[in-house]
Design a protein around this motif. Structure first.
Motif, PDB file in Angstrom:
ATOM      1  N   SER A  42       0.848  -1.228  -0.172  1.00  0.00           N
ATOM      2  CA  SER A  42       0.048  -0.092   0.044  1.00  0.00           C
ATOM      3  C   SER A  42       0.907   1.322   0.192  1.00  0.00           C
ATOM      4  CB  SER A  42      -1.009   0.092   1.119  1.00  0.00           C
ATOM      5  OG  SER A  42      -1.966  -1.221   1.143  1.00  0.00           O
ATOM      6  N   PHE A  43       1.869   1.224   0.685  1.00  0.00           N
ATOM      7  CA  PHE A  43       2.944   2.324   0.608  1.00  0.00           C
ATOM      8  C   PHE A  43       3.430   2.643  -0.626  1.00  0.00           C
ATOM      9  CE2 PHE A  43       7.067   3.972   1.641  1.00  0.00           C
ATOM     10  CZ  PHE A  43       6.660   5.258   2.330  1.00  0.00           C
ATOM     11  N   ILE A  44       3.787   1.617  -1.054  1.00  0.00           N
ATOM     12  CA  ILE A  44       4.493   1.646  -2.741  1.00  0.00           C
ATOM     13  C   ILE A  44       3.279   2.334  -3.648  1.00  0.00           C
ATOM     14  CG2 ILE A  44       5.046   0.320  -4.597  1.00  0.00           C
ATOM     15  CD1 ILE A  44       6.471  -1.720  -2.793  1.00  0.00           C
ATOM     16  N   THR A  45       2.086   1.999  -3.532  1.00  0.00           N
ATOM     17  CA  THR A  45       1.177   2.572  -4.110  1.00  0.00           C
ATOM     18  C   THR A  45       0.808   4.088  -3.865  1.00  0.00           C
ATOM     19  OG1 THR A  45      -0.161   0.397  -4.369  1.00  0.00           O
ATOM     20  CG2 THR A  45      -1.517   2.392  -4.638  1.00  0.00           C
ATOM     21  N   VAL A  46       0.881   4.491  -2.693  1.00  0.00           N
ATOM     22  CA  VAL A  46       0.901   5.805  -2.317  1.00  0.00           C
ATOM     23  C   VAL A  46       1.697   6.781  -2.895  1.00  0.00           C
ATOM     24  CG1 VAL A  46       0.833   7.441  -0.317  1.00  0.00           C
ATOM     25  CG2 VAL A  46      -0.652   5.071  -0.224  1.00  0.00           C
ATOM     26  N   ILE A  47       3.178   6.082  -2.810  1.00  0.00           N
ATOM     27  CA  ILE A  47       4.294   6.733  -3.294  1.00  0.00           C
ATOM     28  C   ILE A  47       4.338   6.968  -4.772  1.00  0.00           C
ATOM     29  CG2 ILE A  47       6.682   6.368  -3.797  1.00  0.00           C
ATOM     30  CD1 ILE A  47       7.170   5.246  -1.332  1.00  0.00           C
ATOM     31  N   LEU A  48       3.567   5.817  -5.565  1.00  0.00           N
ATOM     32  CA  LEU A  48       3.411   6.076  -7.047  1.00  0.00           C
ATOM     33  C   LEU A  48       2.302   7.214  -7.287  1.00  0.00           C
ATOM     34  CD1 LEU A  48       3.432   2.506  -8.341  1.00  0.00           C
ATOM     35  CD2 LEU A  48       5.064   4.236  -8.622  1.00  0.00           C
ATOM     36  N   ASN A  49       1.261   7.205  -6.390  1.00  0.00           N
ATOM     37  CA  ASN A  49       0.122   8.176  -6.675  1.00  0.00           C
ATOM     38  C   ASN A  49       0.862   9.710  -6.256  1.00  0.00           C
ATOM     39  OD1 ASN A  49      -1.957   6.488  -6.610  1.00  0.00           O
ATOM     40  ND2 ASN A  49      -2.760   6.683  -4.600  1.00  0.00           N
ATOM     41  N   PHE A  50       1.724   9.841  -5.299  1.00  0.00           N
ATOM     42  CA  PHE A  50       2.361  11.091  -5.053  1.00  0.00           C
ATOM     43  C   PHE A  50       3.175  11.581  -6.245  1.00  0.00           C
ATOM     44  CE2 PHE A  50       6.327  13.229  -3.928  1.00  0.00           C
ATOM     45  CZ  PHE A  50       5.568  14.399  -3.613  1.00  0.00           C
ATOM     46  N   LEU A  51       3.879  10.557  -6.956  1.00  0.00           N
ATOM     47  CA  LEU A  51       4.987  11.076  -7.717  1.00  0.00           C
ATOM     48  C   LEU A  51       4.012  11.276  -9.218  1.00  0.00           C
ATOM     49  CD1 LEU A  51       7.487   8.063  -7.433  1.00  0.00           C
ATOM     50  CD2 LEU A  51       7.917  10.577  -7.045  1.00  0.00           C
ATOM     51  N   ILE A  52       3.121  10.660  -9.616  1.00  0.00           N
ATOM     52  CA  ILE A  52       2.105  10.883 -10.702  1.00  0.00           C
ATOM     53  C   ILE A  52       1.627  12.363 -10.605  1.00  0.00           C
ATOM     54  CG2 ILE A  52      -0.158  10.246 -11.862  1.00  0.00           C
ATOM     55  CD1 ILE A  52       0.720   7.275 -11.023  1.00  0.00           C
ATOM     56  N   LEU A  53       0.897  12.342  -9.099  1.00  0.00           N
ATOM     57  CA  LEU A  53       0.245  13.785  -8.921  1.00  0.00           C
ATOM     58  C   LEU A  53       1.404  14.802  -8.958  1.00  0.00           C
ATOM     59  CD1 LEU A  53      -2.215  15.163  -7.928  1.00  0.00           C
ATOM     60  CD2 LEU A  53      -1.419  14.892  -5.622  1.00  0.00           C
ATOM     61  N   ALA A  54       2.529  14.709  -8.624  1.00  0.00           N
ATOM     62  CA  ALA A  54       3.717  15.752  -8.524  1.00  0.00           C
ATOM     63  C   ALA A  54       3.935  15.911 -10.008  1.00  0.00           C
ATOM     64  CB  ALA A  54       4.827  15.231  -7.788  1.00  0.00           C
ATOM     65  N   TRP A  55       4.223  14.810 -10.919  1.00  0.00           N
ATOM     66  CA  TRP A  55       4.414  15.076 -12.168  1.00  0.00           C
ATOM     67  C   TRP A  55       3.354  15.796 -13.207  1.00  0.00           C
ATOM     68  CZ3 TRP A  55       8.362  15.344 -15.201  1.00  0.00           C
ATOM     69  CH2 TRP A  55       8.179  15.063 -16.608  1.00  0.00           C
ATOM     70  N   ILE A  56       2.018  15.544 -12.767  1.00  0.00           N
ATOM     71  CA  ILE A  56       0.947  16.405 -13.376  1.00  0.00           C
ATOM     72  C   ILE A  56       1.074  17.749 -12.862  1.00  0.00           C
ATOM     73  CG2 ILE A  56      -1.357  16.534 -13.467  1.00  0.00           C
ATOM     74  CD1 ILE A  56      -1.474  13.484 -13.411  1.00  0.00           C
TER      75      ILE A  56
END
Length: 141
Positions: A82-96
């Motif tokens: 779940s933590f890996i998924t949240v990190i990916l969410n953050f990276l995608i959001l930051a990139w957008i």
């Protein structure tokens, strides 16, 4: 004090911030869905069909389940998937957000450049001084 509060709330910055927080919350849901429903299944398919969301380490001997939801009911777990998924969410959001800010800055620069090109440059100081002298001499005649 009430008038000061009304003035504070009426400022554009506070209203802009409130709108940004509301839109950001809604946008966070979109990014979570993008990550959970589209990106993570593709990543799982590429890397052998595993699902990050069910990766966990049991912290209790009572935990025997194979899914995270069932394991949490049985006892304490370290849900690193779940933590890996949240990190990916953050990276995608930051990139957008980075791409959006970059687009706005590019648009702003082009507007400023057009305004600078439209306005004629000011004459040099010596030309301005000579123009003032000429105008003064013309008035004296």
């Amino acid at each position: 004090m009430l008038d000061e509060f009304k003035e504070f709330i009426a400022r554009g910055n506070v209203i802009d911030l409130a709108v940004g927080v509301i839109i950001g919350g809604a946008f966070g849901g979109i990014v979570s869905s993008l990550t959970d429903d589209i990106i993570m299944p593709i990543v799982g398919a590429i890397f052998g069909g595993f699902d990050f969301s069910n990766y966990f380490i049991p912290l209790s001997s009572n935990v025997t389940a194979s899914t995270l939801a069932a394991a949490r009911e049985q006892g304490a777990v370290l849900a690193y998937g779940s933590f890996i998924t949240v990190i990916l969410n953050f990276l995608i959001l930051a990139w957008i957000i980075f791409l959006m800010v970059k687009a706005v800055n590019t648009l702003r620069r082009s507007i400023i450049k057009k305004q600078e090109e439209a306005a004629p440059p000011a004459p040099p100081a010596d030309v301005q001084l000579l123009t003032e002298i000429r105008d003064l001499l013309a008035k004296q005649r």
